[in-house]
Design an enzyme around this catalytic site. Structure first.
Site, short mmCIF file in Angstrom:
data_model
loop_
_atom_site.label_atom_id
_atom_site.label_comp_id
_atom_site.label_asym_id
_atom_site.label_seq_id
_atom_site.Cartn_x
_atom_site.Cartn_y
_atom_site.Cartn_z
N LYS A 44 0.83 -1.20 0.00
CA LYS A 44 0.00 0.00 0.00
C LYS A 44 0.86 1.26 0.00
CE LYS A 44 -4.03 -1.96 0.11
NZ LYS A 44 -4.97 -2.09 1.23
N ASP A 54 -3.03 -8.01 17.61
CA ASP A 54 -3.82 -7.31 16.61
C ASP A 54 -5.05 -8.14 16.23
OD1 ASP A 54 -3.56 -4.97 14.59
OD2 ASP A 54 -3.97 -6.70 13.28
N GLU A 67 -6.40 -6.30 21.10
CA GLU A 67 -6.87 -5.17 20.29
C GLU A 67 -8.10 -5.63 19.52
OE1 GLU A 67 -6.69 -2.49 16.52
OE2 GLU A 67 -6.39 -4.65 16.60
N TYR A 107 1.27 4.17 6.69
CA TYR A 107 1.70 4.00 5.29
C TYR A 107 2.89 4.86 4.92
CZ TYR A 107 -3.06 2.31 5.51
OH TYR A 107 -4.20 1.66 5.89
#
Lengths: 665, 665
Positions: A252, A383, A412, A526
């Protein structure tokens, strides 16, 4: 039809044991040194006296400690013990009819009514002899002599004296008749974690954004400087997003662009490339040795390093080649990437928890944790655990904590309530919460009361975050610097565990990628960001003061004492916390309105807070050093958000008056 | 550490199953024809769709019925079934990931977004083939054809049509993939009782006081006349204190005099003499044949006879001779009589539930029940069950109901709350309550809400009594005829099960043996009383009307719909009940003050009660026949205790207006 004829004479009933999660299916949670207060409903038929005890052991040990329980009201009994070692404890409750106690109690009534007869003493003698049979040595001998006296004496006054002797009573009670004792249904479990599980201040930062030169990729050496910055603010955990090699396929670009330009770093959560997977270090950070030095440096600063564990793979992760069957194949032979139709995340392959080799996969994923534990890591922020099989988490956390009871796991999972609670029951030591989206007084009060004053608190430990790299709330986007102040004060005082994602937080970063989104513009997820840490409007100073107050006040190191108090202004929230020994009392008042000065009266329940009703007391503001003299239950408060949105008041319950001085005596 | 590697792929979690008493340790209770609404929290990791079903069986049968569950909100699922047979049912819940449903759901999103690709249809084809493997016959064949179409078709429009075909969807869902289905932890139990367990009106009378000639001992033939009297008032259960031979040793005289005069009858609870024990009939009543005729007569009048079972023995009970070791011996060789020091009850020997022959004793006590069941008795009012071992009750009730599921047990335990609830959990079908002592609006509201609107109602069925032979409350002693009216109205409308001890109740007997006591003066417990049944001030008429209203209104035949409503006068209590189908709505208003007229406004939640907000509605008083037009939520009420202390209002929700008439059309 579970009744058998084998337990017919066990007359005592034990029910409602607490703490007990889902009938004993899951352990309750405590931290080192905590008190565990056990309660149970215990009763028997008829009018006989009963006795009860609590039996405790370390799970791995057959050595049980027996603690007598005391009756409270309404057939509820209690006993407490402190947990002094990490790991698991088990406890159960015993209850039995106590014929000697019944006899003693009734005899006193008979003596008072002068209706005692010789046979009453013979009954006592038999009971004492039975106790002697259960005793040994000098106790047995002494008891037999007492029984003989009760049998042979003829002087009523003497009999009464001997029968009601306190030493006799105590001696017999040391040898209870537990032949027909009832045991609670299922052993209850307690898992004991390090104190960090209850009291921690987390600072999250992207290691990629730590280089001194703007635009450069940070290294672990750069990160060491950021450690000092975090330590100076008083945090005790630093948490890093994934530090592994980042996939190159479908990488990305900035602002989540589906295509990246050459040189763009990609998302750290797209884990794995030719350079390695979950046990490897992204080469731009340095080597594993550099990482170990970083962890060592943190340790010198009294910081623990929390790593992010995200169980998913970039398409070029070595697992994809080596364990094809850990991923779901589509009929065209390609691997199923993550998606939430019609959205597609081609840079991420989820693991298939229905894989035929699920057992092999579980072992390898466990090994990822073990690898980092071997590098000195004891905290993992996991995560999206709710997108992996629940049974896997129960297994892996239980297995790891058996050998490494000091290790903590933060879940999370920003998802539905039942799922968040289930993950906590399965073993997660701490959990993210809905706190980011609770901004009004009523919703904060309701939610925090549920988390801290109901049985939920036995297994779910909240970790309160005002922001994360995924969550820039509308409150923060809109409310300017006061909004950040407000959310910091709330998080750090409502949550004995709290954290911020910095430097975005202290530098008041509030630009979303677009209106209506909670994503940051130019998110570090990113791209590399350069942060001006010394900006004059940074909240760094306030954070330092708040963390200092947390460190110096035990009241702020637990959530179990949280109580909300009435204010006559809906924009003013007031609550208090106390230390277990009740010597440390903190009252917090926050103006929830980031725009306007709000004022009003707060009402404290003086009786309940053990504040004298008839004297002034001092409220010392730990944020400013201001000291206020308060009187009675209602006191005026005024908070201007352009200055400071809250009071963090340490209550000094007793002020000196004339009678306290020596010359008065 | 109960996690094993054998269940790794079972991804669905099932928790919070309801109804479930103490984690499944005890059965929930229902009556014949009731609906059992099962709920559970069911969810899985990630974003896959799930499916769930409820599995039900009669406990004695291996034949399971599977009922699909439906999601509600917050991961809660539900399904319901009706219990159509007496005895025990068991149920469990299955949940599984539904890959076909996930695929269908996602495909619709893809089609909407026009992002569907050929591989999506190949995935579907595989899932349909897998369903075909689980199906057989024509379904299997048909499914395979559908799969083939999805594989071979090339026209996108055709593919979409075939893939989203409703028949395909339904057919696949009939063959779910339950390979990795999760099953709820423990089978939950339901015990189904006759409707009398939920809806009964009890009339207690002393058979000794039924003779036509004053001062004579009543016989079963006399009692038959009393049956007619009770039936005319609309009761459906008559309950008799013990009918066994009464001990002669230490027999009590009138008003509990420790010594009786010759000819005094003694207490029926001092059971047993040379003439027999718990399976014998007191000779003055007649023979066992007379008793059977009495039971037969009751049956003809639609009355069930409830017998009193008091497990204790007079000193001359045959058990004392035949089973010395069922009683506790004192060191001087005498048997321990009942006592509550310094009080002594020498006319009663309690059984020793720690007897070495406890098992033999249990069997014999069970046999007492079986003996009376053989005589046609199906209801037992058990005297002081809390002074006998709890495990005995669980065993004996479970054993008896296995063969005789129609039998009901009423627990006469006026003791502490946890003990009363435990007895209900162990199996008692109904329980006496604290109702006699709840006279104020707040205490009635709090107590009845606990009994009817919390999980307590799953196992504890209240039977509300305003008086008993042991309980003449101060409210009744002081408040005159209105007090009896008030307590009757409350008992009969708050309790779908209620009872009175008559004729003392309807004849307003309110003289205590002395000030401060709840014992009746000249209690029938110790002497024969003659009652003037036709006295003009008798409440017989009101009772008849109230029982008639109960019979004609399903709303009054359950407690589960009870809701209290606001009134602006603390002496006026207002509440409503509805039938399960909501067609029958009753609103009750009672003036709790026996002395003065009270008036005020009652507020009904019209929305909740499905009463139109914009039209008048009718409140028809079932006690007087008066009909009131009510408007809106607040309506005025005035009750004069010298006339009638309450309204029993049947609500007619819809009154005709012009548009309802034919000519309007």
């Amino acid at each position: 039809m579970e009744v058998t004829l084998t337990d017919g004479r066990k007359r005592v009933v034990i029910e409602g044991v607490s703490p007990l999660i889902d009938g004993g299916r899951f352990p309750a949670k405590r931290t080192l040194g905590d008190q565990v207060r056990v309660e149970a409903d215990i009763f028997t038929d008829g009018h006989d006296s009963i006795a009860a005890s609590l039996l405790v052991h370390r799970e791995a040990s057959d050595e049980w400690t027996e603690i007598p329980m005391q009756p409270m009201v309404n057939d509820r009994w209690t006993a407490a013990f402190r947990v002094k070692e990490l790991g698991r404890y088990g406890f159960k409750v015993h209850g039995w009819v106590d014929h000697f106690e019944t006899w003693s109690r009734d005899l006193l009534k008979r003596i008072t009514a002068e209706t005692d007869t010789p046979v009453d003493y013979l009954i006592g003698a038999d009971l004492i002899d039975a106790a002697a049979d259960r005793a040994s040595g000098s106790d047995a001998e002494w008891l037999r002599k007492r029984a003989e006296i009760l049998r042979s004496s003829i002087d009523p006054k003497q009999m009464r004296m001997h029968a009601t002797d306190a030493l006799l009573y105590e001696t017999v009670l040391r040898y209870p008749d537990k032949r027909f004792a009832t045991e609670s249904d299922r052993e209850a479990k307690i898992v004991v974690d390090p104190v960090h599980a209850r009291f921690s201040a987390w600072y999250e930062f992207f290691p990629r954004s730590t280089a001194a030169d703007s635009g450069m990729h940070g290294t672990f050496a750069d990160c060491e400087k950021r450690l000092e910055y975090a330590a100076e603010m008083g945090f005790n955990v630093v948490y890093l997003p994934p530090i592994h090699p980042i996939g190159r396929l479908f990488r990305k670009g900035r602002n989540n662009n589906p295509e990246s330009l050459p040189g763009e770093p990609g998302s750290p959560w797209a884990i794995g490339s030719d350079e390695g997977g979950h046990k490897a270090i992204h080469p731009e950070f340095g080597t594993i040795e550099d990482f170990r030095r970083f962890v060592q440096k943190a340790s010198e600063l009294d910081l623990l390093v929390a790593l992010d564990i995200a169980f998913q793979a970039a398409p070029d992760h070595p697992y994809v080649r080596e364990h094809e069957n850990w991923f779901r194949k589509r009929p065209d032979g390609t691997i199923q990437y993550a998606e939430n139709p019609p959205k597609k995340y081609q840079d991420i392959y989820p693991f298939d928890f229905e894989s035929s080799d699920w057992a092999g996969m579980w072992e390898e994923l466990k090994d990822v944790f073990l690898y980092w534990i071997a590098q000195g890591i004891t905290i993992f922020r996991v995560d999206n655990p709710h997108t992996k099989a629940f049974s896997f988490w129960e297994w892996v956390i239980t297995e790891i904590k058996r050998e490494h009871p000091q290790v903590l796991f933060l879940a999370e999972a920003f998802t539905r309530p039942k799922i968040m609670y289930r993950l906590a029951k399965l073993g997660f030591s701490q959990s993210y919460t809905y706190f980011p989206w609770r901004n009004g007084k009523d919703e904060i009060t309701a939610y925090l009361t549920e988390l801290t004053q109901t049985p939920v608190r036995e297994f779910f430990r909240p970790n309160q975050w005002p922001n994360t790299p995924d969550i820039l709330t509308e409150f923060l986007q809109i409310g300017g610097r006061p909004a950040f102040q407000i959310r910091l004060l709330l998080a750090a005082t409502l949550g004995s565990n709290y954290g911020i994602y910095g430097p975005a937080f202290e530098l008041l970063e509030n630009r979303p990628v677009r209106h209506g989104s909670e994503e940051y513009l130019d998110s570090e997820k990113y791209q590399i960001r350069a942060w001006e840490l010394n900006r004059s409007d940074s909240l760094r100073g306030l954070i330092t003061v708040v963390n200092g107050a947390r460190k110096n006040n035990q009241a702020l190191q637990t959530d179990w004492s949280l109580r909300f108090h009435f204010t006559d202004n809906d924009q003013l929230i007031c609550y208090s916390k106390e230390s277990e020994d009740r010597t440390n009392l903190i009252v917090v008042v926050v103006n929830l309105d980031p725009n306007y000065t709000q004022s009003g009266f707060v009402t404290l329940p003086l009786d309940e807070l053990q504040i004298p009703l008839d004297r002034a007391y001092e409220a010392e503001d730990l944020l400013t050093g201001n000291r206020y003299l308060w009187n009675g239950q209602r006191n005026y408060v005024e908070l201007n958000p352009t200055k400071l949105s809250g009071h963090l008041l340490k209550i000094h319950r007793k002020l000196k008056i004339e009678t306290d001085f020596e010359y008065f005596l």
